[in-house]
Design a protein around this motif. Structure first.
Motif, PDB file in Angstrom:
ATOM      1  N   GLY A  42       0.888  -1.219   0.014  1.00 17.71           N
ATOM      2  CA  GLY A  42       0.066  -0.029  -0.033  1.00 17.71           C
ATOM      3  C   GLY A  42       0.880   1.290   0.044  1.00 17.71           C
ATOM      4  O   GLY A  42       0.182   2.235   0.103  1.00 17.71           O
ATOM      5  N   LYS A  43       2.175   1.186  -0.365  1.00 12.63           N
ATOM      6  CA  LYS A  43       2.939   2.277  -0.119  1.00 12.63           C
ATOM      7  C   LYS A  43       3.874   2.521  -1.653  1.00 12.63           C
ATOM      8  O   LYS A  43       3.958   1.255  -2.178  1.00 12.63           O
ATOM      9  N   GLN A  44       4.321   3.520  -1.644  1.00 14.69           N
ATOM     10  CA  GLN A  44       5.243   3.652  -2.754  1.00 14.69           C
ATOM     11  C   GLN A  44       6.539   3.250  -2.475  1.00 14.69           C
ATOM     12  O   GLN A  44       7.051   3.213  -1.265  1.00 14.69           O
ATOM     13  N   ARG A  45       7.357   2.792  -3.596  1.00 10.66           N
ATOM     14  CA  ARG A  45       8.760   2.538  -3.407  1.00 10.66           C
ATOM     15  C   ARG A  45       9.526   3.602  -2.980  1.00 10.66           C
ATOM     16  O   ARG A  45       9.230   4.582  -3.517  1.00 10.66           O
ATOM     17  N   ASP A  89      10.236  -2.013   8.921  1.00 13.49           N
ATOM     18  CA  ASP A  89      11.102  -2.211   7.779  1.00 13.49           C
ATOM     19  C   ASP A  89      10.727  -3.472   6.913  1.00 13.49           C
ATOM     20  O   ASP A  89      11.324  -3.793   6.046  1.00 13.49           O
ATOM     21  N   THR A  90       9.422  -3.797   7.351  1.00 14.47           N
ATOM     22  CA  THR A  90       8.849  -5.003   6.529  1.00 14.47           C
ATOM     23  C   THR A  90       8.625  -4.435   5.078  1.00 14.47           C
ATOM     24  O   THR A  90       8.004  -3.468   4.820  1.00 14.47           O
TER      25      THR A  90
END
Length: 116
Positions: A42-45, A89-90
């Motif tokens: 659900g997050k950007q790289r 950090d996952t």
């Protein structure tokens, strides 16, 4: 075209350590910059760490003091030593490489999961 193959991802408990490896298909000394990005669900790289051809390093603020990028020019491999891991950090960690006027190139990704 530079081929990158990551390894080393695993499930680890909070506070644990892992070392990721990224093997390149050509001499890393000829590559302008290499590094690691990560992408959580659900997050950007996002950038984690970079190392330049000259050996200069750059880190995201969130990992400074815990993660260390290094390289072995003989083995054409870049490493990410990860200590004091936290659940945040996952993510899937991707190896990155770029040259002036070409790239970037990406590895297939390796999953790091940190349990609380």
């Amino acid at each position: 075209q530079v081929h990158l193959v990551e390894s080393g991802g695993d499930l680890v408990q909070s506070g644990g350590s892992l070392r990721l490896s990224c093997a390149a298909s050509e001499s890393i000394f000829s590559i302008y910059a290499m590094g690691w990005y990560r992408q959580a669900p659900g997050k950007q790289r996002e950038l984690v760490a970079l190392i330049s051809r000259g050996g200069a390093t750059n880190y995201a603020d969130s990992v400074k003091g815990r993660l260390t990028i290094s390289r072995d020019i003989v083995k054409n491999t870049v490493y990410l030593q990860m200590n004091s891991l936290k659940p945040e950090d996952t993510a899937v960690y991707y190896c990155y490489a770029s040259n002036v006027g070409s790239g970037p190139w990406w590895g297939q990704g390796t999953q790091v999961t940190v349990s609380s």
